[in-house]
Design an enzyme around this catalytic site. Structure first.
Site, short mmCIF file in Angstrom:
data_model
loop_
_atom_site.label_atom_id
_atom_site.label_comp_id
_atom_site.label_asym_id
_atom_site.label_seq_id
_atom_site.Cartn_x
_atom_site.Cartn_y
_atom_site.Cartn_z
N SER A 234 61.15 22.74 103.68
CA SER A 234 60.59 22.92 105.02
C SER A 234 61.43 23.91 105.82
O SER A 234 62.63 24.05 105.60
CB SER A 234 60.57 21.59 105.77
OG SER A 234 61.90 21.20 106.13
N ASP A 235 60.78 24.60 106.76
CA ASP A 235 61.58 25.25 107.79
C ASP A 235 62.28 24.13 108.56
O ASP A 235 61.83 22.98 108.58
CB ASP A 235 60.69 26.10 108.71
CG ASP A 235 61.47 27.21 109.40
OD1 ASP A 235 62.72 27.14 109.46
OD2 ASP A 235 60.83 28.16 109.88
N TRP A 236 63.36 24.48 109.22
CA TRP A 236 64.24 23.47 109.79
C TRP A 236 63.54 22.68 110.91
O TRP A 236 63.10 23.25 111.89
CB TRP A 236 65.52 24.13 110.28
CG TRP A 236 66.63 24.13 109.27
CD1 TRP A 236 67.93 23.80 109.53
CD2 TRP A 236 66.58 24.44 107.88
NE1 TRP A 236 68.69 23.89 108.37
CE2 TRP A 236 67.88 24.27 107.34
CE3 TRP A 236 65.57 24.83 107.01
CZ2 TRP A 236 68.19 24.49 106.00
CZ3 TRP A 236 65.86 25.05 105.66
CH2 TRP A 236 67.15 24.87 105.17
N ALA A 238 60.69 21.22 110.55
CA ALA A 238 59.24 21.39 110.51
C ALA A 238 58.51 20.17 109.97
O ALA A 238 57.34 19.94 110.30
CB ALA A 238 58.87 22.62 109.67
#
Length: 827
Positions: A234-236, A238
């Site tokens: 995941s993006d941080w 997200a």
């Protein structure tokens, strides 16, 4: 579609399966959750060491956000794409893998292959281009280079994270054809040609589903159709749903330790909400990555120590990429290169205090920065260079670095010192356990940035604070601020990317040091998954009258043989976290250029920005050189190009024009939704459809020699390819980028609309390119292969790719608007 497994792959897979079989449910789910800001946990029971990730894409910051741990800083991704050279991108990747290994990093969180949909995108400096084919070619070179160095990549942000406004929640509404032909295309090309070991899913939603839960795009397309077998992180922050994320194909939720995985995922399995084999699939992907990078016992890494590429000279490569990326878009009367032994007036605050990289998570801390003033001072004869500020683009405070000597002092609630650390840039970013020796969160009460500031100019200096929470600011014994700074919006990164606040104005004398102190009372939000201490002491030098600064610059330029002006954007203009509201240069920089051009006919402007800005004076000056964010060696590379020892090698990877004329500008959602109503028409495709003329077209770029396009011939015996012959018709050796565009021969370019059996398509699109070099008078031939995909569209009815048959004109030339030779084929 991904590569066939080799015997070595099968051997690694056997180790992965054996390790997976030894894990219980709690260990599996723990592995899928970040243990801190940058890593996944070790599992000693299976010989698994902790997997460490780091931000890119121009350098490897590592797990510490500090100038004490410097990194090579290459030019921005737009600069790398401007070189139109996948092999150069490959070499950049090799260097970054070398940097990653030096810092103990296994996975680089890069490259960004989102597209320049609108010129207002605030983070476009971190992506390559408006064109999906060019983006895929450069990204493939980059990923291949990094992974040949034994380090993983995470191609990001999957998918359609093409703007920053409301990026955590926006729902981008995109047709399937548009998704396939534009936004998915670079990811597909990189998966097919570079076989990346990781993908990062974005914050945004696409057609109603958040990307960390997008089963269709992740499981059916990325893994199913394309055969991607890497890990999906995941993006941080997200990931928002335990069952939604694991069912949607998300392998790792970052950062930790509090995420939607770990204990929450184990409980979901026990409650019957998630099947354990679904968890096993995610764990298998993480273990496969660990095996590939060499941190799983018993598995041979993809690249053994003895197979690592030869060491790369980071400074030399940074300098080469910069000069290869500079795009000379105007050069009247051969203003460049500069005449030998002539006098030069160098103007602009950005010439002295260079901006070499973009803001946000792309930030690294280079060991040094060569500014344009440094570079030209070293390259020009003594006594021939003069400098004046002229205009300063920085209208707000910046991190306290120049003239400051600071350290961080940590105290407990009783005021006792429990640890210290250096703070060379006035900026603290302590994430998770990244604290000074002897300091733990439970006893840490305050952090004080303290030391001295020695001003280089007399006058009123402004000091301030960037961050959230309770602060006390003292300068020269006087307390100017003792209060709480609060966020303007609910953004977990607002303390990192928010605007600095001025809090003190103090009259100081040049060369006389004063004591400064900024104390922060430590607090952590209960709903945050990670304990982060992030704030900065910021500063601004005395602000002189702008008219006076311009007048000084004009007088210096009036008698110089040439005037070189460096104009720039700032972190408030181009950064992660927000989009742009206009394309204007900040401050009085346009006024400076107008005034200097009026008194010196040999005015040369260097544009220091990561993406397009408006240039209202472009026809008034002799030369315009686009310098992007040029990395740590930018000033030295600029001197190479201005003095003519090297040719500017860049071509535009994105169209430059005015905001008024730009066809696609909407980046602000309406009721949470952002429809991509323009469909497949972005960038040059949209400019041509709208019959508008930009300032400088896609692919444009001049060198120090001239080129003649002699002939073109097509060959479809082994797939379609074209042979183009060009001649260097100038007086010096040079490099040309031969660009090949494909145009439906019977499509009306004015409207780009066709019959029901021949769907709406752009007037032309980039189908191939190749770089060639030649000496004066020398002719060379280059073969450019055209991919089958160039002739296909996504058929939404059949849900598949379809070749559009008919007659096509294959056009070769120097830009989308400067096509020199053509031939026609039937498909």
């Amino acid at each position: 579609m991904a590569g066939t497994r080799t015997p070595a792959d099968e051997a690694r897979e056997a180790v992965v399966e054996a390790a997976l079989g030894k894990l219980d449910l709690d260990a599996k789910t723990r592995l899928l959750a970040g243990q801190d800001m940058w890593s996944l946990p070790a599992l000693p029971e299976i010989g698994l060491r902790s997997l460490v990730m780091s931000d890119g894409p121009i350098g490897v910051r590592g797990v510490r956000w500090t100038a004490d741990d410097p990194s090579v800083a290459l030019p921005s991704p737009t600069a790398l794409a401007a070189a139109w050279d996948p092999e150069l991108a490959h070499r950049a990747g090799v260097l970054l893998a070398q940097e990653a290994r030096r810092k103990g990093v296994h996975v680089l969180l890069a490259p960004t292959v989102n597209l320049h949909r609108s010129p207002l995108g605030g983070r476009h400096f971190e992506a390559y281009s408006e064109d999906p084919y060019l983006t895929g070619r450069i990204g493939t070179g980059y990923v291949t280079g990094v992974q040949e160095g034994g380090v993983g990549t995470t191609v990001k942000h999957f998918v359609a994270n093409d703007a920053e406004t409301d990026r955590f929640t926006v729902d981008n509404l995109i047709s399937q054809r548009t998704l396939r032909e534009l936004y998915l295309a670079p990811f597909e090309a990189i998966v097919e040609n570079a076989h990346p070991w990781g993908i990062m899913t974005a914050y945004n939603r696409v057609n109603g589903t958040t990307m960390t839960e997008h089963r269709y795009l992740v499981k059916e397309i990325l893994r199913g159709e394309w055969g991607f077998d890497g890990f999906n992180v995941s993006d941080w922050t997200a990931a928002r749903s335990t069952t939604g994320a694991i069912e949607g194909g998300l392998d790792a939720a970052m950062p930790g330790p509090k995420t939607v995985y770990g204990d929450a995922l184990a409980q979901a399995v026990r409650d019957g909400e998630v099947e354990e084999p679904t968890v096993d699939a995610a764990v298998r992907n993480v273990l496969r990555l660990a095996a590939r990078v060499g941190i799983l016992d018993g598995a041979e890494p993809v690249v053994a120590e003895a197979q690592l590429p030869s060491p790369v000279d980071g400074e030399a490569l940074a300098r080469e990429i910069a000069r290869r990326s500079f795009v000379l878009v105007r050069n009247e009367n051969d203003a460049l290169p500069l005449k030998p032994n002539g006098t030069v007036a160098l103007l602009g605050a950005a010439a002295r205090d260079a901006r070499v990289l973009g803001g946000g998570s792309a930030i690294v801390f280079p060991p040094h920065i060569v500014s344009p003033l440094d570079g030209l001072t070293a390259a020009l004869p003594e006594g021939t260079l003069g400098y004046a500020v002229g205009a300063d683009p920085n209208t707000e405070l910046a991190d306290a670095d120049k003239g400051f000597e600071l350290r961080a002092v940590c105290r407990d609630a009783a005021g006792q010192v429990i640890g210290t650390a250096s703070a060379p840039s006035g900026q603290l970013r302590w994430m998770g356990a990244d604290l000074p020796e002897g300091v733990i969160h439970d006893t840490l009460h305050t952090v004080e940035l303290t030391g001295t500031f020695t001003p280089r100019d007399s006058g009123q200096h402004t000091f301030g604070i960037k961050g959230l929470g309770a602060f006390t600011l003292t300068v020269d014994g006087t307390t100017y601020y003792d209060d709480v700074q609060r966020p303007l919006k609910d953004d977990p990164f607002s303390s990192f990317f928010g605007a600095p606040e001025p809090r003190a104005r103090v009259d100081l004398t040049a060369g006389t040091p004063v004591e400064v102190s900024l104390t922060y009372v430590v607090s952590f939000a209960e709903n945050r998954s990670l304990k982060v201490i992030g704030f900065s002491l910021v500063h601004q030098e005395p602000q002189r009258d702008p008219d006076e600064l311009i007048a000084e610059a004009v007088e210096l330029a009036r008698t110089a043989g040439a005037a070189v002006i460096v104009v720039a954007t700032t972190e408030r203009v181009e950064s992660e976290g927000y989009d742009r509201t206009n394309l204007q240069l900040p401050g009085r920089q346009d006024d400076l250029v107008h005034a200097v051009a009026a008194v010196n006919p040999n005015t040369v402007v260097i544009v220091n920005s990561g993406s397009p800005v408006e240039l209202p004076w472009r026809d008034e000056v002799a030369a315009v050189l686009l310098g992007w964010f040029p990395g740590q060696e930018g000033g030295a590379a600029l001197a190479d190009v201005l003095t003519g020892t090297h040719e500017p090698g860049g071509r535009l990877p994105t169209t430059w024009g005015s905001l008024t004329d730009a066809p696609v500008t909407q980046v602000v959602p309406d009721n949470g939704e952002l429809p991509y109503t323009e469909g497949v028409f972005i960038g040059y495709r949209a400019w041509e459809k709208a019959a508008r003329t930009p300032s400088y077209p896609f692919g444009h770029g001049l060198g120090y020699t001239d080129w003649t396009y002699d002939e073109i011939a097509a060959d479809d015996t082994d797939g379609t390819s074209v042979t183009v012959r060009v001649t260097n018709s100038g007086a010096r050796h040079g490099r040309e980028v031969v660009q090949v565009y494909l145009a439906p021969a019977d499509a009306p370019a004015e409207t780009n609309t066709n019959t029901d059996t021949d769907p709406q398509r752009p007037a032309r699109w980039l189908a191939g390119f190749a770089g060639v070099e030649a000496g004066p008078g020398e002719s060379v031939e280059v073969i450019v292969k055209l991919p089958r995909r160039a002739f296909e569209i996504w058929d939404e009815t059949a849900n598949s790719w379809a070749v559009v048959k008919g007659s096509y004109e294959i056009q070769a030339g120097r830009s989308i608007a400067d096509r020199r030779v053509a031939t026609t084929i039937n498909v």
